[in-house]
Design a protein around this motif. Structure first.
Motif, short mmCIF file in Angstrom:
data_model
loop_
_atom_site.label_atom_id
_atom_site.label_comp_id
_atom_site.label_asym_id
_atom_site.label_seq_id
_atom_site.Cartn_x
_atom_site.Cartn_y
_atom_site.Cartn_z
N LEU A 281 -28.54 -10.62 26.48
CA LEU A 281 -28.22 -11.81 25.69
C LEU A 281 -26.71 -12.03 25.67
O LEU A 281 -25.96 -11.19 25.17
N ALA A 282 -26.28 -13.15 26.21
CA ALA A 282 -24.88 -13.56 26.14
C ALA A 282 -24.72 -14.51 24.95
O ALA A 282 -24.82 -15.73 25.09
N LYS A 283 -24.52 -13.91 23.79
CA LYS A 283 -24.38 -14.69 22.55
C LYS A 283 -22.90 -14.88 22.25
O LYS A 283 -22.15 -13.91 22.11
N ARG A 284 -22.47 -16.14 22.16
CA ARG A 284 -21.07 -16.45 21.90
C ARG A 284 -20.95 -17.36 20.69
O ARG A 284 -21.85 -18.16 20.41
N ILE A 285 -19.83 -17.25 20.00
CA ILE A 285 -19.60 -18.03 18.78
C ILE A 285 -19.07 -19.41 19.15
O ILE A 285 -18.05 -19.54 19.82
N GLN A 286 -19.75 -20.43 18.67
CA GLN A 286 -19.35 -21.81 18.92
C GLN A 286 -18.18 -22.18 18.01
O GLN A 286 -18.22 -21.96 16.81
N VAL A 287 -17.13 -22.77 18.60
CA VAL A 287 -15.97 -23.16 17.80
C VAL A 287 -15.63 -24.64 17.97
O VAL A 287 -14.63 -25.12 17.45
N GLY A 288 -16.43 -25.37 18.72
CA GLY A 288 -16.20 -26.79 18.92
C GLY A 288 -17.49 -27.57 18.77
O GLY A 288 -18.57 -27.00 18.70
N PRO A 289 -17.39 -28.88 18.74
CA PRO A 289 -18.60 -29.70 18.57
C PRO A 289 -19.46 -29.70 19.82
O PRO A 289 -18.99 -29.44 20.93
N SER A 290 -20.73 -29.97 19.65
CA SER A 290 -21.65 -30.09 20.77
C SER A 290 -21.65 -31.54 21.25
O SER A 290 -21.98 -32.45 20.49
N ILE A 291 -21.27 -31.72 22.51
CA ILE A 291 -21.21 -33.06 23.12
C ILE A 291 -22.08 -33.04 24.35
O ILE A 291 -21.92 -32.17 25.21
N PRO A 292 -23.02 -33.95 24.48
CA PRO A 292 -23.90 -33.97 25.66
C PRO A 292 -23.09 -34.00 26.96
O PRO A 292 -22.17 -34.80 27.12
N GLY A 293 -23.44 -33.08 27.87
CA GLY A 293 -22.77 -33.03 29.16
C GLY A 293 -21.45 -32.29 29.16
O GLY A 293 -20.82 -32.12 30.20
N VAL A 294 -21.01 -31.84 27.98
CA VAL A 294 -19.75 -31.11 27.87
C VAL A 294 -20.04 -29.77 27.20
O VAL A 294 -20.64 -29.73 26.13
N MET A 295 -19.62 -28.66 27.84
CA MET A 295 -19.90 -27.36 27.27
C MET A 295 -19.06 -27.12 26.02
O MET A 295 -17.89 -27.49 25.96
N THR A 296 -19.66 -26.49 25.06
CA THR A 296 -19.00 -26.23 23.79
C THR A 296 -17.93 -25.16 23.93
O THR A 296 -18.14 -24.15 24.61
N ALA A 297 -16.80 -25.37 23.29
CA ALA A 297 -15.78 -24.33 23.23
C ALA A 297 -16.33 -23.15 22.45
O ALA A 297 -16.99 -23.32 21.42
N ALA A 298 -16.06 -21.92 22.94
CA ALA A 298 -16.68 -20.74 22.33
C ALA A 298 -15.79 -19.52 22.48
O ALA A 298 -15.01 -19.41 23.43
#
Length: 685
Positions: A281-298
């Motif tokens: 499991l590659a579990k990472r902490i999300q630190v940015g908003p979820s935008i369709p087609g754009v990977m979330t900063a983590a």
């Protein structure tokens, strides 16, 4: 592909195989503690190894894992043939990482995790074919989760399970694209495992390794961009040992008393009842908003569990004598500060660990570790531990959790969940009761070793400056610096450094992997690189920087005042001040290929490129950072070719003007090595 497009898609960092392997067309049986059937000419063998077959449940049963329940496995050894080509297969295999877990689906080298320990003699050139036979999609499940606890919310990483988060579909769809890099090796770029030159299933990556270094502990791992972190987590890594005559004559522990320790963190998914199911499991902490087609900063991945040689929290039965351990931190991002703790007293054992070598070979003499030593990702250390004084006792190797900024670390063996260390245990040593012969480490290890000082570096060595900071989104970024003309003022993309010799001004000339190449070097030349890390005090991100093809030593470390760097401007508003010097640790006092850069600090290293040539990389060895942009290319050429290259660059930079036939620019020119013969001085050839 443009940098922003790659980052948009991949994110921004903040079935069993038969036990027969084909090597050069000859079948070899490996593992299980028995010697493999030799090749017809007796040259290529897979030998030794133990503890790989671990029995356990087929379905999830537990929510917690028991420490020190399973024996440490030892990978088999492969000695490739110097004739023909030795083939190593990349194959999928279920591997049981703890006896309380179901087997984990993994990608491996020849069905072993870690892969076989490849052993070579100095100067013994051989060729390997890394054949990709991997099927299906990646065995790693990847999710983004919300932060928990104080920033950056590490508490979310302290437990197994996806926490209800949706699996990342762009990762779930990945098939095997692989490129094997021999980390620390001296090979031409065509054999170096270029990150953008991977192969797919059914094809082989051909590589020729010169093994042109002194005795050292290297390691091999996947290097395909932008999936290095996922491929390595899936299991694609192994040790690589080079031996030489000097080491042969030393009284160092060998045979069953010499053991590789590959340390890496890991996490697992859970079933609907919270039981650990063994899936990576590659579990990472999300630190940015979820935008369709754009990977979330983590935030970069860190797992709560520690594996050694592919086993979670193993034990090792040792005799009451000296052992040599070849230790590598193969984690994605986790730094390990290792200490020995006596289980009965609960106190750290001081002075039991002796460092005899670093990344790229032996020191001149053993150095005792008073309490602990720190390894960041890709760093190695060669240590001797004499267990004679601990007959009948049990010792724990633990990860000492860091304290808050400016505070001392926690006592050895103490869990510190807010710091991302819920489980400090790494492994256990069970010392036998029988008295064995006493051991005294050699007083002199490598007579050719010399500790470098600034005065030892050739005066005309090329200087390079690289800054590590954050982009306007707050994500880590790399910036190549080039000296600016006199009189250049502050502004966008301009960095000023208040160095001891005076303030110097630079322009940022490269930030992304795809930007134009700026660094060109002559094969065999000496260079001095300075890395500067600046950023907010609360963002405690370390960057272990790896330079391909260069073996170097740490000359000096300093703290810096990074508050004058403006991330929105991409430059400084006033010169960055260099402050007090920082100590160089025992574990980094020898020849290295990776150096850690702590927040708001500066480190200067000096070393010599190998004689091999081509397009190489330097990068942060936090693999999520590397995948997501913190990597830049440089080109090494024969000196006469570089002279011509520089003439061409002058012509392109000055259209309509004569190119001239003068000496190449100082920042690119070939070096006059003088009397500094690297093979005599550093024992690295």
């Amino acid at each position: 592909m443009a940098a922003h497009k790659r980052r948009t898609f991949f994110g921004i960092a903040g079935g069993a195989v038969a036990g027969v392997a084909a090597y050069g067309g000859v079948n070899l049986l490996g593992g299980g503690g028995t010697e493999a059937q030799a090749a017809v000419d007796g040259s290529a063998r897979l030998t030794g190894g133990k503890g790989h077959d671990l029995k356990g449940p087929s379905q999830p049963q537990v929510t917690e894992l028991t420490p020190f329940k399973d024996e440490l496995p030892i990978p088999p050894t492969l000695k490739p043939s110097s004739r023909g080509t030795t083939e190593v297969r990349l194959v999928e295999k279920p591997i049981r990482l703890h006896s309380q877990l179901p087997a984990t689906r993994m990608w491996t080298y020849e069905g072993h995790f870690p892969g076989p320990t490849i052993e070579a003699r100095r100067g013994q050139k051989f060729r390997l074919a890394w054949r990709n036979e991997l099927t299906g999609t990646t065995p790693v499940k990847a999710v983004f989760v919300e932060p928990q606890g104080p920033p950056p919310g590490f508490l979310a990483l302290n437990t197994p399970g996806s926490q209800g988060a949706k699996e990342r579909p762009e990762v779930a769809a990945l098939t095997a694209w692989t490129s094997v890099h021999l980390h620390g090796g001296r090979q031409h770029a065509i054999s170096d495992g270029a990150p953008d030159s991977g192969v797919t299933r059914g094809s082989a990556q051909l590589a020729e390794y010169t093994n042109d270094t002194a005795a050292a502990h290297l390691f091999y791992h996947d290097h395909a961009m932008p999936v290095t972190a996922l491929n390595v987590m899936a299991g694609l890594l192994g040790n690589y040992i080079i031996r030489d005559e000097n080491e042969d004559h030393l009284d160092l522990p060998r045979g069953r008393y010499e053991i590789p320790l590959t340390i890496a963190d890991v996490n697992f998914d859970t079933d609907s009842k919270g039981r650990i199911n063994g899936q990576l499991l590659a579990k990472r902490i999300q630190v940015g908003p979820s935008i369709p087609g754009v990977m979330t900063a983590a935030v970069q991945f860190q797992g709560p569990y520690t594996m050694v040689n592919g086993r979670v929290w193993p034990y090792l039965d040792v005799e009451a004598t000296a052992y040599r351990f070849r230790v590598v931190n193969a984690s994605n991002a986790r730094a390990y500060t290792l200490a020995l703790v006596d289980e009965e007293s609960g106190k750290a054992v001081k002075g039991a660990i002796q460092v005899i070598g670093t990344d790229m070979g032996l020191l001149d003499k053993p150095q005792s570790v008073e309490e602990s030593l720190t390894l960041t990702p890709a760093e190695r250390v060669d240590v001797v531990i004499d267990f004679a004084a601990f007959r009948g006792r049990r010792l724990k190797l633990v990860n000492v959790a860091p304290g808050a900024p400016g505070a001392p670390p926690a006592p050895a063996g103490t869990p510190v969940p807010p710091a991302g260390v819920p489980y400090p245990q790494v492994m256990q040593f069970r010392v036998g009761k029988e008295r064995k012969r006493s051991y005294a480490a050699p007083k002199k290890l490598d007579p050719r070793f010399k500790r470098l000082t600034a005065s030892d570096v050739p005066r005309d060595a090329v200087e390079r400056f690289v800054m590590l900071s954050f982009d306007p989104m707050g994500m880590p970024t790399i910036m190549e610096l080039q000296e600016a003309p006199a009189g250049t003022g502050t502004g966008k993309g301009v960095v000023q450094l208040a160095l001891p010799g005076g303030t110097r001004t630079f322009r940022v000339v490269g930030k992304h992997f795809e930007d134009a190449t700026n660094f060109f070097a002559a094969a065999g030349s000496w260079e001095k690189w300075t890395f500067i890390s600046v950023g907010p005090v609360q963002q405690q991100i370390q960057h272990p920087m790896h330079i391909h093809l260069m073996n170097f030593q740490v000359l000096e470390r300093h703290a810096v005042d990074g508050t004058t760097f403006d991330t929105a401007l991409g430059g400084t508003t006033a010169p960055i001040a260099v402050k007090s010097p920082l100590p160089v640790a025992t574990s980094e006092s020898g020849w290295k290929d990776t150096v850690n850069l702590t927040p708001n600090s500066m480190v200067t290293v000096a070393g010599q490129f190998g004689r091999e040539t081509g397009r190489f990389m330097y990068h942060c060895h936090i693999l999520d950072h590397e995948d997501e942009g913190m990597m830049r290319p440089f080109v090494v050429m024969p000196a006469p070719v570089l002279t011509l290259q520089n003439m061409m660059l002058k012509m392109m930079n000055n259209p309509g003007k004569p190119a001239g036939g003068g000496a190449p620019p100082a920042e690119h020119g070939p070096m006059d090595h003088g009397s500094m013969d690297h093979s005599d001085m550093s024992a690295m050839g």
